[in-house]
Enzyme design. Sequence first.
Site, PDB file in Angstrom:
ATOM      1  N   THR A 124       0.867  -1.188   0.000  1.00  0.00           N
ATOM      2  CA  THR A 124       0.000   0.000   0.000  1.00  0.00           C
ATOM      3  C   THR A 124       0.898   1.231   0.000  1.00  0.00           C
ATOM      4  OG1 THR A 124      -1.469   1.452   1.266  1.00  0.00           O
ATOM      5  CG2 THR A 124      -0.353  -0.225   2.531  1.00  0.00           C
ATOM      6  N   ILE A 125       0.503   2.223  -0.790  1.00  0.00           N
ATOM      7  CA  ILE A 125       1.301   3.453  -0.753  1.00  0.00           C
ATOM      8  C   ILE A 125       1.188   4.111   0.615  1.00  0.00           C
ATOM      9  CG2 ILE A 125       1.148   3.902  -3.238  1.00  0.00           C
ATOM     10  CD1 ILE A 125      -0.803   6.240  -2.484  1.00  0.00           C
ATOM     11  N   ASP A 126       0.099   3.806   1.349  1.00  0.00           N
ATOM     12  CA  ASP A 126      -0.141   4.488   2.636  1.00  0.00           C
ATOM     13  C   ASP A 126       0.841   4.065   3.737  1.00  0.00           C
ATOM     14  OD1 ASP A 126      -2.253   5.596   1.322  1.00  0.00           O
ATOM     15  OD2 ASP A 126      -3.818   4.754   2.593  1.00  0.00           O
ATOM     16  N   ARG A 161       2.453  33.226  -2.197  1.00  0.00           N
ATOM     17  CA  ARG A 161       1.201  32.548  -1.843  1.00  0.00           C
ATOM     18  C   ARG A 161       1.437  31.418  -0.853  1.00  0.00           C
ATOM     19  NH1 ARG A 161      -0.705  31.809  -8.076  1.00  0.00           N
ATOM     20  NH2 ARG A 161      -2.007  33.669  -8.213  1.00  0.00           N
ATOM     21  N   MET A 168      -2.176  11.442  -0.539  1.00  0.00           N
ATOM     22  CA  MET A 168      -3.000  10.318  -0.075  1.00  0.00           C
ATOM     23  C   MET A 168      -2.586   9.911   1.326  1.00  0.00           C
ATOM     24  SD  MET A 168      -3.958   7.869  -3.257  1.00  0.00           S
ATOM     25  CE  MET A 168      -5.364   8.279  -4.296  1.00  0.00           C
ATOM     26  N   ARG A 274      -0.008   7.045  -7.207  1.00  0.00           N
ATOM     27  CA  ARG A 274      -0.079   5.588  -7.325  1.00  0.00           C
ATOM     28  C   ARG A 274       0.381   5.088  -8.685  1.00  0.00           C
ATOM     29  NH1 ARG A 274      -5.514   4.145  -4.661  1.00  0.00           N
ATOM     30  NH2 ARG A 274      -5.938   3.126  -6.646  1.00  0.00           N
TER      31      ARG A 274
HETATM   32  O1  F6P Z   1      -5.308   2.701   0.315  1.00  0.00           O
HETATM   33  C1  F6P Z   1      -4.547   3.319  -0.649  1.00  0.00           C
HETATM   34  C2  F6P Z   1      -5.264   4.521  -1.187  1.00  0.00           C
HETATM   35  O2  F6P Z   1      -4.449   5.057  -2.191  1.00  0.00           O
HETATM   36  C3  F6P Z   1      -5.643   5.582  -0.148  1.00  0.00           C
HETATM   37  O3  F6P Z   1      -4.592   6.429   0.162  1.00  0.00           O
HETATM   38  C4  F6P Z   1      -6.802   6.262  -0.823  1.00  0.00           C
HETATM   39  O4  F6P Z   1      -7.684   6.851   0.097  1.00  0.00           O
HETATM   40  C5  F6P Z   1      -7.475   5.151  -1.546  1.00  0.00           C
HETATM   41  O5  F6P Z   1      -6.504   4.176  -1.798  1.00  0.00           O
HETATM   42  C6  F6P Z   1      -8.116   5.587  -2.855  1.00  0.00           C
HETATM   43  O6  F6P Z   1      -8.757   4.508  -3.413  1.00  0.00           O
HETATM   44  P1  F6P Z   1      -9.409   4.460  -4.864  1.00  0.00           P
HETATM   45  O7  F6P Z   1      -8.338   4.096  -5.830  1.00  0.00           O
HETATM   46  O8  F6P Z   1     -10.447   3.401  -4.752  1.00  0.00           O
HETATM   47  O9  F6P Z   1      -9.947   5.829  -5.166  1.00  0.00           O
END
Ligand code: F6P
Length: 341
Positions: A124-126, A161, A168, A274
């Site tokens: 997961t990127i998170d 600014r 994400m 992503r």
């Molecule tokens: O869980 C990884 C993630 O990239 C989150 O950071 C984000 O909220 C979610 O997926 C977005 O998901 P989707 O691709 O379904 O919009």
Amino acid sequence: MKIGVLTGGGDCPGLNAVIRAVVKKASKGGDGVIGIKNGWKGLLEGQVEPLTDFSVSGILPRGGTILGTSRTNPFKAVENVEKCEHHFKRYGLEALIAIGGEDTLGVARQFCDRGLPMVGIPKTIDNDLAGTDQTFGFDTAVNVATEAIDRLHSTAESHHRVMVVEVMGRHAGWIATVAAIAGGADYLLVPEKPFDIDGVCASLLSRKARGKDFSIVVVAEGAKPAKGGPVTLDAPKDDFGHERLGGIADFVAKEIEKRAGLETRVTILGHVQRGGTPTAFDRLIATRYGLRAVDLVRQKKWGRMVALQGFRIVDVPLPSLDQQKRDLDMELYRDAEIFFG
Ligand code: F6P
């Protein structure tokens, strides 16, 4: 052996590197690999394709996943669980490597509890998955966000600014914090620390008083004000009950303009983080995860997930769906905080 492999949940850079490593290592030992298309949906609907050395040739640097992905949760209905089990037998699978985050791996855990031989790979990127020091995809997302912050600096400075950048991070502020430190941001908002908008404005005004007439504020999409919840989009929840987030940066920017009188613009990076080719580090850990996952299959270590500890690849239990997520290490946040104001 006949090994199944699937990619589930949000895609991320490095998925193809894992698939390639699994197929190459399996075929060197005489094992066959069946790719299951579109995550658990493919097992449910019976969409598969055999993977060979030839089919994974050249995919190492490619973003996305050649197998496709979905956020399907077969455990929402008993008959869907049974259909998956039926297809598992029908394709003669003797093991399944699930590549995913908390949701995909939580489903693998449930199948394992019902007797199917499962092994997991954390993605997961998170970077919010418990049990591993890092998921693959995270490093690439951080690099994309850092480059965006670098680019925003020059335009922010030219126009005097405030630039609010939304990155994400549904539940965790890992991407926001690491990119904020690496990019030299002037304020940072993360889900783990609900914010007071007056505090944000005071910090930006104190920076202005020091003669710095531009600022970069990094906001994780899941950040929320102390009084109120995260900003969600008007969209249906996914199969795992997750709301779609997005737009907190607009709220923050409007409040900064209103309360501090500073001209402000918003950039929402979204899925750009992503997409595209994985960094060298993500290619490396993705490849090592894939190789070790095949070892786990050969050792019949079912219910395990490969994980990074320091620089070593180890294995830990597959996470369950209700397991605690891996929150941001607040020491990192405090490091970023030194540069506020
Ligand atoms: O869980 C990884 C993630 O990239 C989150 O950071 C984000 O909220 C979610 O997926 C977005 O998901 P989707 O691709 O379904 O919009």
